[in-house]
Design a protein around this motif. Sequence first.
Motif, PDB file in Angstrom:
ATOM      1  N   TYR A 148    -103.957  41.593 -11.954  1.00  0.00           N
ATOM      2  CA  TYR A 148    -102.971  40.819 -10.374  1.00  0.00           C
ATOM      3  C   TYR A 148    -103.972  40.956  -9.288  1.00  0.00           C
ATOM      4  O   TYR A 148    -104.925  41.452  -9.776  1.00  0.00           O
ATOM      5  N   GLN A 150    -104.802  41.909  -5.713  1.00  0.00           N
ATOM      6  CA  GLN A 150    -104.086  42.781  -4.992  1.00  0.00           C
ATOM      7  C   GLN A 150    -103.704  42.325  -3.735  1.00  0.00           C
ATOM      8  O   GLN A 150    -102.454  42.385  -3.140  1.00  0.00           O
ATOM      9  N   ARG A 151    -104.402  41.318  -2.746  1.00  0.00           N
ATOM     10  CA  ARG A 151    -104.069  41.085  -1.514  1.00  0.00           C
ATOM     11  C   ARG A 151    -103.111  40.310  -1.768  1.00  0.00           C
ATOM     12  O   ARG A 151    -102.132  40.720  -1.014  1.00  0.00           O
ATOM     13  N   ASP A 154    -100.569  42.636  -1.934  1.00  0.00           N
ATOM     14  CA  ASP A 154    -100.115  43.351  -0.546  1.00  0.00           C
ATOM     15  C   ASP A 154     -99.764  42.723   0.358  1.00  0.00           C
ATOM     16  O   ASP A 154     -98.681  43.261   1.120  1.00  0.00           O
ATOM     17  N   ASN A 282    -110.183  41.080  -4.410  1.00  0.00           N
ATOM     18  CA  ASN A 282    -109.774  42.304  -5.351  1.00  0.00           C
ATOM     19  C   ASN A 282    -108.416  42.280  -6.149  1.00  0.00           C
ATOM     20  O   ASN A 282    -107.233  41.985  -5.881  1.00  0.00           O
ATOM     21  N   TRP A 283    -108.700  43.566  -7.494  1.00  0.00           N
ATOM     22  CA  TRP A 283    -107.671  42.738  -7.915  1.00  0.00           C
ATOM     23  C   TRP A 283    -107.518  44.187  -9.309  1.00  0.00           C
ATOM     24  O   TRP A 283    -108.277  45.091  -8.483  1.00  0.00           O
ATOM     25  N   GLY A 284    -106.434  44.417 -10.157  1.00  0.00           N
ATOM     26  CA  GLY A 284    -106.055  44.717 -10.421  1.00  0.00           C
ATOM     27  C   GLY A 284    -105.624  45.309 -11.655  1.00  0.00           C
ATOM     28  O   GLY A 284    -105.141  43.612 -12.083  1.00  0.00           O
TER      29      GLY A 284
END
Lengths: 420, 315
Positions: A148, A150-151, A154, A282-284
Amino acid sequence: MFSDLRTTLAATAISGATLCATVPAMADVEIEYWQYFFDARVTAMEQLIENFEAAHPDITVTMTHFPYANYRTQVAAAIPAGEGPDVVQLFYGWLNDYVEAELIQPLPTDVFPAAEIEAEFFPMVSAMEQDGQYWALPTAVRSLALFYNQRLFDAAGIEAPPETLDELVEIAATLTERDGAGNITQEGLTSGMTAQDHHWFREVLVRQFGGAPYSDDNRTVTYDDDAGRAALAFYTGLEQEHGVTQTGFMDEPQAAFRAGRAGMHIDGSFRIGALNDTRGLNWGVAELPAGPDGTRSNYSSYWVNAITSHSEGEKYDAAVLFMDYITSPEAMQIWLEVVGELPARQAVGMTDENANDPIYGPFIRGLAYAHTTQFADESAQRQLMVEMVERVQLEGASVADSLATATQAEQTLLDDYYGD
Amino acid sequence: MADLSRSDDTPPERGWFSARWHRLSIRQKQVVWAWAFLAIPIVFYVVVRFYPTANAFVLSFQEWNLLGARTWVGFENYIDLWNDPVFWTVFANTFEYLIIGTPISLVISFIIAYHLDKVRFMHGTIRALYFLPFMTSAVAMAWVWRWFYQPVPIGVFNNMLAQIGIPQIAFLQSTAIALPAVLAPAVWAGLGFQIIIFMAGLRAIPPTYYEAARVDGVSNWTMLWEITLPLLKPTIVFLVVFSSIGFLRIFDHVFNMTTNNPGGPLNSTKPLVLMIYETAFGGRSQMGAAAAQTVVLFVILLIVSLVQLRILRDR
């Protein structure tokens, strides 16, 4: 036990070599290792070979690699001609073909006892066993997880990745953006049976809706039932009903995710390296969302190493030692760090450090409930999934009809393969 | 010295071969030399052309997955092919490429060549610009066009449509539009070559014919129909046959523009060569079936070429 044996063998070999230094029969052995070219895999293997040679100074391992496209052909041409590798890497789905064509030989049961492999490796490696002996073993395995952005999470005020399929749809809807003409400019979830979704459909969605993709002996297609229809309706509904995805968006699902144009993306652990190299992303990672009744499932695949049929005598002994090393816990940890693929042994994979790693963790935890499809012809079977979705999307076929057509076509393919 | 007294017909110290050689007439020697030089290309052709071709014919009656032994299956590969609905879709696609591609590319290239022939301003540069796509790698070109065709937000064409408020077109994701969309860059790529050949043909027509016609007050249109086109017939025959073979063998454009789903969606863009490639080098490497498809392609190419040559030949 393997490491003990390895030490013993190494000690024997070294002391033997010292004792018989003048006897030419103990001359250095050179064995050859073949794999397909993938940068990180080559780097990892170089490191493993270096370590192995340090422990076995009398053995030299030369590695040759080929582009993936003609790897299979090269192997097929070389081994019958008495050339080529002593130890060869192959996709797990090719095993039957290799065994039938007598390109590889079974692993010696004294060094690789079946019971021990079954106790120590993740369960899907049992596909490498025939008549009580193993023909090949993996260093690493792969599973699926949900990547996913992240940015985007958010920005949309989403705190955690989806836990269930319902949440997946809900979050995807929040993340989907469209332009004035109604075209998707940012998709909530990537989709595409041409990428990893065909695995997600077969081994995850079908099972989560209460079915199974194939019979236990892998010879019968069993997804043409309520579970299969529910799974396909869910999958096609993502685009047609919920509008949270678009086939072909940004050309490829992983491209859309890498470009930051997709909120979520289902992919294999082998994608970690490429995503790490993507600047500004920016990923998770999270485990795949659970099904309606909480069922979790995953798909796992792997590449294995085997000893070829033309390896004999000293070369064979050296090949066995090498196989033993590259399937050892030490090699698996190196492979994880260099390639990003998951250790094939439970003890290595499930260490607290690995299982709780924010990146590897979800993949490794997924291995515990992963299934491995026994493909007769992976690309042809994937193509049937691609067409199954296309019939619904492009020709307006009903989910039930399209699923039935795919089932029939895949059954024909399996019958043909298993010679029924 | 004794040798001098000997008859030249039978020099005893010479070997059998040498003796025979000297007995040949000059004409016969020429023939021998000609065959000696011809032997090199003949051997080459036998090894790299005829042997594999013959082998492919044999293979088409066998089953072989590259790994194991070949087994004889008779006409099974051909029967399977006949009963395979995908083959008939592919067969139709292949002819669609031919039937749409050949006339369109020839008409466009003739129109361009005809007008370019009359242009004096920067003639060489303009001609080079048209020729450039022909020299560009088909793979690179296919990928650039693939990008053009992407949906919003990355596709060039669709972004333009979106800018002016027109709904986007699913170029490569539609069963109806995908084939013409894939064909367009293939036609475009071949234009340069055809233009050059047409221009050479146009230049070969003696200007006196036109001068005479002009004196008689013939219109440009009539000159085109009565002088230019009839005299271009050999050029047209060559280009029709050449480009037909090209379109019947189309592969790289299709394969590269639809790599994720080769020949898709739903086989709507799949040509015969791509089917052969997939059968041979796809998951299971069914070399026998692929050879049977190759034989079919060979027969199609042969028939189409013969028919065209017959129709277009000078009577």
